[in-house]
Design an enzyme around this catalytic site. Structure first.
Site, PDB file in Angstrom:
ATOM      1  N   LEU A 102       1.001  -1.241  -0.072  1.00  0.00           N
ATOM      2  CA  LEU A 102       0.093   0.030  -0.151  1.00  0.00           C
ATOM      3  C   LEU A 102       1.041   0.695   0.528  1.00  0.00           C
ATOM      4  O   LEU A 102       1.709   1.101   0.334  1.00  0.00           O
ATOM      5  CB  LEU A 102      -0.486   0.084   1.249  1.00  0.00           C
ATOM      6  N   ASP A 103       0.939   2.422  -0.936  1.00  0.00           N
ATOM      7  CA  ASP A 103       1.185   3.689  -1.215  1.00  0.00           C
ATOM      8  C   ASP A 103       1.257   4.173   0.505  1.00  0.00           C
ATOM      9  O   ASP A 103       0.374   3.803   1.867  1.00  0.00           O
ATOM     10  CB  ASP A 103       0.599   4.694  -1.442  1.00  0.00           C
TER      11      ASP A 103
END
Length: 242
Positions: A102-103
């Site tokens: 996930l960013d």
């Protein structure tokens, strides 16, 4: 397996700490006190007891994390806090890693495990594992955007596979939208880039699910738990050793 390796992987501490337990006669194998770290055991059938507690060997471990913003999906980093920093000593001793990423500014569901086969199966493009995101958007998304998502949005470097866009709320006054996006890819910044291609901007992004796993609403940001028996059973669809 060597006894000291078994004890370390059971979360009883480092190798040096485990050796101290052995020296003190606190470790019993099949009813006999054992002091040698080099003792070979069968982790599946031998009974290992430490301070009266019987240990059960886990080859693989699975963590469900509600990842917060500002934490990166990596096992180590010189500048940022990583998702592994949020877990317990057992996770580090078992060398778990995030399944996908996930960013740094995205929050929500993240699975971490040391089961490489499962990770490969869940991330394989051939599997088309669905991922569901909820996004707060600056701009009013409409039916034309829904149709663009369904057709597959063409970006500069690749064309996205068809995805589902569900408009949950539209605030005409603030000109914002709350949407839910389901896709089977997970390329770099993909959700944000797809929304941007429609002329809007993601201001907050949360992952709600990945395959059969759902974000646990009882987990606060940064909190984690082990997978339940039911969640483990749901992963059997990937046909790998669990």
């Amino acid at each position: 397996m060597r006894l000291d390796k078994f004890l370390v992987e059971s979360g009883l501490g480092s190798r040096s700490q485990v050796k101290q337990l052995l020296k003190k006669g606190q470790v019993w194998v099949n009813g006999t006190a054992v002091t040698s770290a080099k003792t070979q055991i069968d982790e599946r059938s031998d009974q290992i007891v430490v301070d009266g507690q019987t240990l059960v060997y886990e080859k693989y471990v699975y963590y469900l994390l509600n990842k917060p913003k500002g934490v990166i999906s990596a096992t180590e980093d010189d500048r940022h806090k990583t998702v592994l920093d949020l877990l317990d000593d057992t996770a580090r001793q078992k060398e778990v890693f995030p399944v996908g990423r996930l960013d740094v500014d995205t929050h929500g569901l993240l699975l971490l495990t040391n089961n490489g086969q499962l990770s490969h199966a869940m991330l394989s493009p051939k599997r088309h594992v669905a991922k569901v995101y909820q996004a707060q958007v600056a701009g009013l998304m409409d039916q034309a955007d829904v149709e663009r998502f369904a057709q597959g949005i063409e970006l500069k470097d690749f064309t996205c596979q068809p995805a589902q866009l569900e408009i949950i709320e539209r605030d005409e006054g603030a000109k914002t939208s709350l949407v839910r996006i389901t896709l089977s890819e997970g390329k770099f910044h993909q959700v944000k880039r797809m929304v941007l291609a429609c002329g809007k901007e993601v201001t907050d992004l949360q992952r709600l699910s990945m395959g059969p796993l759902q974000l646990d609403p009882s987990l606060e940001l940064g909190q984690w738990r082990r997978l339940t028996k039911e969640e483990m059973q749901s992963l059997e669809i990937f046909q790998v050793e669990l």
